[in-house]
Motif scaffolding. Structure first.
Motif, PDB file in Angstrom:
ATOM      1  N   CYS A 108       2.822   1.524  -2.582  1.00  0.00           N
ATOM      2  CA  CYS A 108       2.627   1.673  -4.024  1.00  0.00           C
ATOM      3  C   CYS A 108       3.969   1.888  -4.714  1.00  0.00           C
ATOM      4  O   CYS A 108       4.798   2.671  -4.249  1.00  0.00           O
ATOM      5  N   PHE A 109       4.155   1.199  -5.831  1.00  0.00           N
ATOM      6  CA  PHE A 109       5.351   1.333  -6.653  1.00  0.00           C
ATOM      7  C   PHE A 109       4.990   2.175  -7.880  1.00  0.00           C
ATOM      8  O   PHE A 109       4.079   1.808  -8.643  1.00  0.00           O
ATOM      9  N   PHE A 110       5.711   3.280  -8.072  1.00  0.00           N
ATOM     10  CA  PHE A 110       5.480   4.146  -9.222  1.00  0.00           C
ATOM     11  C   PHE A 110       6.567   3.925 -10.273  1.00  0.00           C
ATOM     12  O   PHE A 110       7.741   3.722  -9.932  1.00  0.00           O
ATOM     13  N   ALA A 111       6.169   3.978 -11.524  1.00  0.00           N
ATOM     14  CA  ALA A 111       7.114   3.799 -12.620  1.00  0.00           C
ATOM     15  C   ALA A 111       7.921   5.072 -12.847  1.00  0.00           C
ATOM     16  O   ALA A 111       7.383   6.182 -12.777  1.00  0.00           O
ATOM     17  N   VAL A 112       9.211   4.905 -13.113  1.00  0.00           N
ATOM     18  CA  VAL A 112      10.079   6.009 -13.525  1.00  0.00           C
ATOM     19  C   VAL A 112      10.866   5.544 -14.742  1.00  0.00           C
ATOM     20  O   VAL A 112      11.037   4.341 -14.971  1.00  0.00           O
ATOM     21  N   ALA A 113      11.369   6.491 -15.520  1.00  0.00           N
ATOM     22  CA  ALA A 113      12.114   6.132 -16.726  1.00  0.00           C
ATOM     23  C   ALA A 113      13.499   5.605 -16.403  1.00  0.00           C
ATOM     24  O   ALA A 113      14.010   4.703 -17.078  1.00  0.00           O
ATOM     25  N   LEU A 137       9.518  -9.444  -8.155  1.00  0.00           N
ATOM     26  CA  LEU A 137       8.712  -9.274  -9.359  1.00  0.00           C
ATOM     27  C   LEU A 137       9.165  -8.099 -10.212  1.00  0.00           C
ATOM     28  O   LEU A 137       9.200  -8.177 -11.447  1.00  0.00           O
ATOM     29  N   LEU A 138       9.561  -7.006  -9.557  1.00  0.00           N
ATOM     30  CA  LEU A 138       9.823  -5.750 -10.264  1.00  0.00           C
ATOM     31  C   LEU A 138      11.302  -5.482 -10.513  1.00  0.00           C
ATOM     32  O   LEU A 138      11.634  -4.596 -11.289  1.00  0.00           O
ATOM     33  N   GLY A 139      12.181  -6.201  -9.833  1.00  0.00           N
ATOM     34  CA  GLY A 139      13.613  -5.938  -9.972  1.00  0.00           C
ATOM     35  C   GLY A 139      14.066  -4.821  -9.048  1.00  0.00           C
ATOM     36  O   GLY A 139      13.507  -4.616  -7.965  1.00  0.00           O
ATOM     37  N   GLU A 140      15.070  -4.062  -9.482  1.00  0.00           N
ATOM     38  CA  GLU A 140      15.653  -3.024  -8.632  1.00  0.00           C
ATOM     39  C   GLU A 140      14.619  -1.950  -8.302  1.00  0.00           C
ATOM     40  O   GLU A 140      13.928  -1.438  -9.189  1.00  0.00           O
ATOM     41  N   THR A 141      14.566  -1.616  -7.039  1.00  0.00           N
ATOM     42  CA  THR A 141      13.538  -0.708  -6.538  1.00  0.00           C
ATOM     43  C   THR A 141      14.124   0.218  -5.484  1.00  0.00           C
ATOM     44  O   THR A 141      14.943  -0.202  -4.669  1.00  0.00           O
ATOM     45  N   LEU A 142      13.706   1.481  -5.507  1.00  0.00           N
ATOM     46  CA  LEU A 142      14.052   2.432  -4.459  1.00  0.00           C
ATOM     47  C   LEU A 142      12.817   2.716  -3.618  1.00  0.00           C
ATOM     48  O   LEU A 142      11.756   3.037  -4.157  1.00  0.00           O
ATOM     49  N   VAL A 143      12.950   2.604  -2.299  1.00  0.00           N
ATOM     50  CA  VAL A 143      11.884   2.997  -1.391  1.00  0.00           C
ATOM     51  C   VAL A 143      12.234   4.372  -0.853  1.00  0.00           C
ATOM     52  O   VAL A 143      13.332   4.570  -0.316  1.00  0.00           O
ATOM     53  N   ILE A 144      11.343   5.331  -1.021  1.00  0.00           N
ATOM     54  CA  ILE A 144      11.649   6.701  -0.625  1.00  0.00           C
ATOM     55  C   ILE A 144      10.613   7.206   0.376  1.00  0.00           C
ATOM     56  O   ILE A 144       9.447   6.819   0.353  1.00  0.00           O
ATOM     57  N   THR A 145      11.072   8.082   1.264  1.00  0.00           N
ATOM     58  CA  THR A 145      10.227   8.666   2.298  1.00  0.00           C
ATOM     59  C   THR A 145      10.348  10.176   2.242  1.00  0.00           C
ATOM     60  O   THR A 145      11.457  10.716   2.172  1.00  0.00           O
ATOM     61  N   THR A 167       5.677   7.154   2.457  1.00  0.00           N
ATOM     62  CA  THR A 167       6.600   6.275   1.757  1.00  0.00           C
ATOM     63  C   THR A 167       5.976   5.674   0.507  1.00  0.00           C
ATOM     64  O   THR A 167       4.838   5.177   0.538  1.00  0.00           O
ATOM     65  N   ILE A 168       6.733   5.724  -0.597  1.00  0.00           N
ATOM     66  CA  ILE A 168       6.383   5.023  -1.835  1.00  0.00           C
ATOM     67  C   ILE A 168       7.640   4.351  -2.348  1.00  0.00           C
ATOM     68  O   ILE A 168       8.728   4.504  -1.783  1.00  0.00           O
ATOM     69  N   ALA A 169       7.512   3.607  -3.438  1.00  0.00           N
ATOM     70  CA  ALA A 169       8.665   2.983  -4.075  1.00  0.00           C
ATOM     71  C   ALA A 169       8.709   3.384  -5.543  1.00  0.00           C
ATOM     72  O   ALA A 169       7.672   3.675  -6.161  1.00  0.00           O
ATOM     73  N   LEU A 170       9.911   3.405  -6.093  1.00  0.00           N
ATOM     74  CA  LEU A 170      10.131   3.756  -7.492  1.00  0.00           C
ATOM     75  C   LEU A 170      10.783   2.570  -8.192  1.00  0.00           C
ATOM     76  O   LEU A 170      11.676   1.922  -7.647  1.00  0.00           O
ATOM     77  N   THR A 171      10.349   2.302  -9.409  1.00  0.00           N
ATOM     78  CA  THR A 171      10.915   1.216 -10.186  1.00  0.00           C
ATOM     79  C   THR A 171      10.735   1.516 -11.667  1.00  0.00           C
ATOM     80  O   THR A 171       9.906   2.353 -12.040  1.00  0.00           O
ATOM     81  N   THR A 172      11.502   0.882 -12.512  1.00  0.00           N
ATOM     82  CA  THR A 172      11.337   1.051 -13.955  1.00  0.00           C
ATOM     83  C   THR A 172      10.384  -0.018 -14.480  1.00  0.00           C
ATOM     84  O   THR A 172       9.991  -0.927 -13.762  1.00  0.00           O
ATOM     85  N   GLY A 173      10.054   0.098 -15.750  1.00  0.00           N
ATOM     86  CA  GLY A 173       9.167  -0.891 -16.370  1.00  0.00           C
ATOM     87  C   GLY A 173       7.877  -0.285 -16.841  1.00  0.00           C
ATOM     88  O   GLY A 173       7.423   0.753 -16.334  1.00  0.00           O
TER      89      GLY A 173
END
Length: 217
Positions: free
Chosen positions: A164-169, A193-201, A207-213
Motif C-alpha cells: 500500500c502506498f500512503f500519501a504524504v505532504a 505511475l506515482l513518481g518518487e516513492t519511499l518504501v519503508i519497513t 512494509t508500506i510505501a510513501l508518496t506525494t499526490g
C-alpha cells in the motif's frame, strides 16, 4: 467464500502487529493518524475516514500490512499466489478510484508484486470481479473501467504480495520522520505511475510505501 464480492476500492489497510500501542504511536507521528482504542487494538483515522485497524495477530496469523477491500458479500480472508494476503469486508469503499481524493496519511494506491503474473491476474481478477489491462511494467486491475490497483513482477523490499502506498505532504519531511519513529527506508524508487516513492519497513518487518499526490493512482 459464499459469493464473489464486487470490489470497488479499499475499506482500509490493516496492520497486524505484536505491539499495537507502539505501532499506533509510530504511525500517528509518521502519517498524522488519530488512533482510537477499540479494546483489541486501535482504529486509525484521518478526519472522518478510517485508514487502518492495528491489532495483535490471531493464532497463526502472519504479521504485516493487509489490504481490506470493500466488498458486497460477507467478510472473508483471501490468499493468492505467492501467499499474497488480503481481506474483504462488507461496506462502502473509503479509498480508491470511486472514493474521495486521498489526503495526507490516507491510502493513495495499492500494488501487487508477484512472481507468477498469469496466476495472480487470474486469481485476483476472477475473485474480486476486476478486469485486467496490460501495461509496460505489468498490468492494472480495473473496476468500472477505472484503475484500482497495479501488478508488477518487481519484488519490493525482498517480498511478494500487496504493497500500500500512503500519501504524504512532503517526501523529504517524511523521510526524516521515518528514522525518528524507529523505521527505516528499505528502497527508493521512481514508480511508473506515482513518481518518487519511499518504501519503508518498521521494526517488525511491516512494509508500506510513501508518496506525494492527491489523486488515486
Amino acid at each position: 467464500m459464499p459469493a464473489r464480492p464486487v470490489v470497488r476500492g479499499l475499506r482500509r489497510v490493516d496492520l497486524i502487529s505484536p505491539d499495537p500501542v507502539a505501532a499506533a504511536v509510530r504511525y500517528r507521528a509518521l502519517l498524522d493518524w488519530t488512533p482510537e482504542p477499540t479494546g483489541r487494538g486501535f482504529d486509525c483515522w484521518v478526519g472522518n475516514r478510517r485508514c487502518s485497524t492495528i491489532r495483535k495477530p490471531r493464532a497463526g496469523e502472519p504479521l504485516g500490512w493487509r489490504p481490506v477491500f470493500a466488498g458486497s458479500s460477507p467478510s472473508c480472508a483471501l490468499t493468492g499466489p505467492d501467499d499474497a494476503l488480503a481481506m474483504v469486508a462488507r461496506g462502502r469503499a473509503q479509498h480508491g478510484p470511486l472514493a474521495p481524493a486521498p489526503r495526507p496519511g490516507e491510502p493513495r494506491w495499492i500494488e501487487l508484486a508477484t512472481s507468477d503474473p498469469d496466476r495472480a491476474d487470474a486469481f485476483w481478477a476472477s475473485t474480486l470481479n476486476w478486469s485486467v489491462r496490460p501495461t509496460t511494467g505489468g498490468a492494472e486491475y480495473l473496476v468500472d473501467d477505472r484503475p484500482l490497483a497495479s501488478r508488477t513482477n518487481r519484488r519490493i523490499a525482498a517480498a511478494w504480495g500487496w504493497l500500500c502506498f500512503f500519501a504524504v505532504a512532503d517526501l523529504t519531511d517524511a523521510e526524516k520522520l521515518v528514522t525518528e519513529v524507529g523505521a527505516e527506508v528499505a528502497d527508493r524508487l521512481e514508480h511508473p505511475l506515482l513518481g518518487e516513492t519511499l518504501v519503508i519497513t518498521d521494526p517488525n518487518g511491516a512494509t508500506i510505501a510513501l508518496t506525494t499526490g492527491d489523486t488515486w493512482g
